[in-house]
Design a protein around this motif. Structure first.
Motif, PDB file in Angstrom:
ATOM      1  N   GLU A 228      -4.446   2.191  -1.143  1.00 36.11           N
ATOM      2  CA  GLU A 228      -4.180   0.780  -0.826  1.00 36.11           C
ATOM      3  C   GLU A 228      -3.160   0.322  -1.579  1.00 36.11           C
ATOM      4  O   GLU A 228      -2.446  -0.589  -1.069  1.00 36.11           O
ATOM      5  CB  GLU A 228      -5.554  -0.231  -1.367  1.00 36.11           C
ATOM      6  CG  GLU A 228      -5.402  -1.512  -1.086  1.00 36.11           C
ATOM      7  CD  GLU A 228      -5.135  -1.913   0.171  1.00 36.11           C
ATOM      8  OE1 GLU A 228      -4.562  -3.151   0.500  1.00 36.11           O
ATOM      9  OE2 GLU A 228      -5.484  -1.314   1.229  1.00 36.11           O
ATOM     10  N   LEU A 229      -2.826   0.521  -3.104  1.00 35.00           N
ATOM     11  CA  LEU A 229      -1.846  -0.013  -3.548  1.00 35.00           C
ATOM     12  C   LEU A 229      -0.310   0.513  -3.171  1.00 35.00           C
ATOM     13  O   LEU A 229       0.578  -0.250  -2.733  1.00 35.00           O
ATOM     14  CB  LEU A 229      -1.854   0.566  -4.940  1.00 35.00           C
ATOM     15  CG  LEU A 229      -1.033  -0.282  -6.134  1.00 35.00           C
ATOM     16  CD1 LEU A 229      -1.363  -1.888  -6.264  1.00 35.00           C
ATOM     17  CD2 LEU A 229      -1.105   0.334  -7.544  1.00 35.00           C
TER      18      LEU A 229
ATOM     19  N   GLU B 161      -0.153   1.219   0.146  1.00 34.29           N
ATOM     20  CA  GLU B 161       0.023   0.598   1.433  1.00 34.29           C
ATOM     21  C   GLU B 161       0.376  -0.649   1.175  1.00 34.29           C
ATOM     22  O   GLU B 161       1.447  -1.328   2.110  1.00 34.29           O
ATOM     23  CB  GLU B 161      -1.423   0.430   2.220  1.00 34.29           C
ATOM     24  CG  GLU B 161      -1.687   1.756   2.774  1.00 34.29           C
ATOM     25  CD  GLU B 161      -0.788   2.554   3.715  1.00 34.29           C
ATOM     26  OE1 GLU B 161      -0.223   1.878   4.608  1.00 34.29           O
ATOM     27  OE2 GLU B 161      -0.382   3.591   3.641  1.00 34.29           O
ATOM     28  N   GLN B 162       0.214  -1.456   0.173  1.00 34.19           N
ATOM     29  CA  GLN B 162       0.587  -2.655  -0.305  1.00 34.19           C
ATOM     30  C   GLN B 162       2.208  -2.667  -0.653  1.00 34.19           C
ATOM     31  O   GLN B 162       3.090  -3.445  -0.272  1.00 34.19           O
ATOM     32  CB  GLN B 162      -0.159  -3.190  -1.425  1.00 34.19           C
ATOM     33  CG  GLN B 162      -1.501  -3.921  -0.944  1.00 34.19           C
ATOM     34  CD  GLN B 162      -1.592  -4.826   0.155  1.00 34.19           C
ATOM     35  OE1 GLN B 162      -0.711  -5.902  -0.082  1.00 34.19           O
ATOM     36  NE2 GLN B 162      -2.373  -4.750   1.072  1.00 34.19           N
TER      37      GLN B 162
ATOM     38  N   LYS C  11       4.300  -0.591   0.428  1.00 32.61           N
ATOM     39  CA  LYS C  11       4.850  -0.313   1.830  1.00 32.61           C
ATOM     40  C   LYS C  11       5.174  -1.700   2.485  1.00 32.61           C
ATOM     41  O   LYS C  11       6.235  -1.963   3.053  1.00 32.61           O
ATOM     42  CB  LYS C  11       4.287   0.666   2.920  1.00 32.61           C
ATOM     43  CG  LYS C  11       4.208   1.934   2.495  1.00 32.61           C
ATOM     44  CD  LYS C  11       3.365   2.777   3.207  1.00 32.61           C
ATOM     45  CE  LYS C  11       3.371   4.266   3.033  1.00 32.61           C
ATOM     46  NZ  LYS C  11       2.745   5.144   3.834  1.00 32.61           N
ATOM     47  N   LEU C  12       4.222  -2.449   2.532  1.00 32.78           N
ATOM     48  CA  LEU C  12       4.274  -3.843   3.264  1.00 32.78           C
ATOM     49  C   LEU C  12       5.439  -4.732   2.337  1.00 32.78           C
ATOM     50  O   LEU C  12       5.975  -5.408   3.045  1.00 32.78           O
ATOM     51  CB  LEU C  12       3.036  -4.495   2.797  1.00 32.78           C
ATOM     52  CG  LEU C  12       2.936  -6.131   3.512  1.00 32.78           C
ATOM     53  CD1 LEU C  12       3.252  -6.159   4.966  1.00 32.78           C
ATOM     54  CD2 LEU C  12       1.692  -6.727   3.322  1.00 32.78           C
ATOM     55  N   ALA C  13       5.491  -4.470   1.139  1.00 35.19           N
ATOM     56  CA  ALA C  13       6.507  -5.341   0.242  1.00 35.19           C
ATOM     57  C   ALA C  13       7.780  -4.870   0.450  1.00 35.19           C
ATOM     58  O   ALA C  13       8.828  -5.672   0.936  1.00 35.19           O
ATOM     59  CB  ALA C  13       6.062  -5.160  -1.071  1.00 35.19           C
TER      60      ALA C  13
ATOM     61  N   ALA D 243       4.129  -2.611  -5.762  1.00 32.99           N
ATOM     62  CA  ALA D 243       2.641  -3.475  -5.908  1.00 32.99           C
ATOM     63  C   ALA D 243       2.173  -3.209  -7.229  1.00 32.99           C
ATOM     64  O   ALA D 243       1.885  -2.184  -7.655  1.00 32.99           O
ATOM     65  CB  ALA D 243       1.708  -2.875  -4.879  1.00 32.99           C
TER      66      ALA D 243
ATOM     67  N   LYS E 167      -1.166  -3.779  -9.766  1.00 30.34           N
ATOM     68  CA  LYS E 167      -2.384  -3.990  -9.651  1.00 30.34           C
ATOM     69  C   LYS E 167      -2.878  -4.246 -11.076  1.00 30.34           C
ATOM     70  O   LYS E 167      -2.669  -3.475 -11.981  1.00 30.34           O
ATOM     71  CB  LYS E 167      -3.223  -2.738  -9.237  1.00 30.34           C
ATOM     72  CG  LYS E 167      -4.797  -2.841  -9.211  1.00 30.34           C
ATOM     73  CD  LYS E 167      -5.612  -2.012  -8.744  1.00 30.34           C
ATOM     74  CE  LYS E 167      -7.066  -2.464  -8.523  1.00 30.34           C
ATOM     75  NZ  LYS E 167      -7.844  -1.474  -8.217  1.00 30.34           N
TER      76      LYS E 167
ATOM     77  N   LYS F 257      -6.635  -7.943  -8.877  1.00 22.80           N
ATOM     78  CA  LYS F 257      -5.520  -8.542  -8.102  1.00 22.80           C
ATOM     79  C   LYS F 257      -4.365  -7.708  -8.041  1.00 22.80           C
ATOM     80  O   LYS F 257      -3.811  -7.010  -9.048  1.00 22.80           O
ATOM     81  CB  LYS F 257      -5.191 -10.053  -8.942  1.00 22.80           C
ATOM     82  CG  LYS F 257      -6.215 -10.827  -8.938  1.00 22.80           C
ATOM     83  CD  LYS F 257      -5.693 -12.147  -9.554  1.00 22.80           C
ATOM     84  CE  LYS F 257      -6.669 -13.280  -9.865  1.00 22.80           C
ATOM     85  NZ  LYS F 257      -7.460 -13.004 -11.169  1.00 22.80           N
ATOM     86  N   ILE F 258      -3.683  -7.851  -6.766  1.00 18.27           N
ATOM     87  CA  ILE F 258      -2.519  -6.885  -6.690  1.00 18.27           C
ATOM     88  C   ILE F 258      -1.362  -7.803  -6.191  1.00 18.27           C
ATOM     89  O   ILE F 258      -1.513  -9.001  -5.401  1.00 18.27           O
ATOM     90  CB  ILE F 258      -2.777  -6.365  -5.272  1.00 18.27           C
ATOM     91  CG1 ILE F 258      -3.803  -5.117  -5.501  1.00 18.27           C
ATOM     92  CG2 ILE F 258      -1.574  -5.488  -4.947  1.00 18.27           C
ATOM     93  CD1 ILE F 258      -4.059  -4.217  -4.450  1.00 18.27           C
TER      94      ILE F 258
ATOM     95  N   LEU G  67       2.752  -8.522  -5.219  1.00 14.45           N
ATOM     96  CA  LEU G  67       3.916  -7.500  -4.785  1.00 14.45           C
ATOM     97  C   LEU G  67       5.115  -8.207  -4.954  1.00 14.45           C
ATOM     98  O   LEU G  67       5.150  -9.089  -5.268  1.00 14.45           O
ATOM     99  CB  LEU G  67       3.510  -7.821  -3.122  1.00 14.45           C
ATOM    100  CG  LEU G  67       2.425  -7.177  -2.486  1.00 14.45           C
ATOM    101  CD1 LEU G  67       2.256  -7.613  -0.732  1.00 14.45           C
ATOM    102  CD2 LEU G  67       1.767  -5.885  -2.824  1.00 14.45           C
TER     103      LEU G  67
END
Length: 164
Positions: free
Chosen positions: A26-27, A29-30, A32-34, A50, A52, A57-58, A60
């Motif tokens: 998940e981290l 993937e986050q 990658k979004l950033a 990302a 954590k 809380k995450i 970006l």
């Protein structure tokens, strides 16, 4: 003088992205979004980070370029500075970093620059606990470092500023 190993406590592991723990996946993937939202019109090199926190809380961050090149900032520092500005009492548990050319489909291994390593190391010192770091490469492998110190073994810290 006999040879001696100075990094025996460091640990960097490489494994397939398919075998990471769900929270690490998940981290990543986050991150990658950033990266997809990076402002990189000059280099066309998108980096996402990302962070954590201990609470889960995450936060970006992505690289923010500027026509006056030194005025830009790397994704890692954007994410860490933002996390500590918003949640100053929380410790950082882990950071995922991904990077890619804007026109590319896949990601490439990109380690943090020296300024980012120094900044992240400062947070390890402050919180007195290591920060795990995850980097993704083009082959779908994850590089896991159990501490920022692995990337900066001779770091400059507050200890260097103290007079004896």
């Amino acid at each position: 003088m006999p040879k001696r190993e100075i990094t025996k406590n460091s640990k960097i592991t490489v494994y397939s992205v398919d075998s990471v723990e769900p929270e690490v996946a998940e981290l990543i993937e986050q991150a990658k979004l950033a990266a997809s939202q990076a402002y990189a019109p000059y280099s066309n090199f998108q980096v996402g980070a990302a962070v954590k926190l201990k609470s889960g809380k995450i936060v970006l961050g992505n690289n923010q370029e500027n026509a006056a090149y030194p005025s830009g900032l790397c994704a890692e520092r954007v994410a860490c500075f933002s996390a500590k500005a918003q949640f100053p009492e929380e410790s950082i548990d882990m950071i995922a970093i991904v990077a890619k050319q804007a026109s590319a489909e896949g990601y490439t291994l990109a380690t943090p620059c020296g300024s980012c390593r120094q900044s992240m190391s400062e947070y390890e010192n402050i919180q007195e606990q290591p920060i795990k770091l995850y980097l993704l490469n083009a082959e779908g492998e994850v590089y896991e470092s159990d501490s920022i110190d692995n990337l900066l073994p001779f770091k400059f810290s507050e200890k260097n500023l103290k007079s004896e």
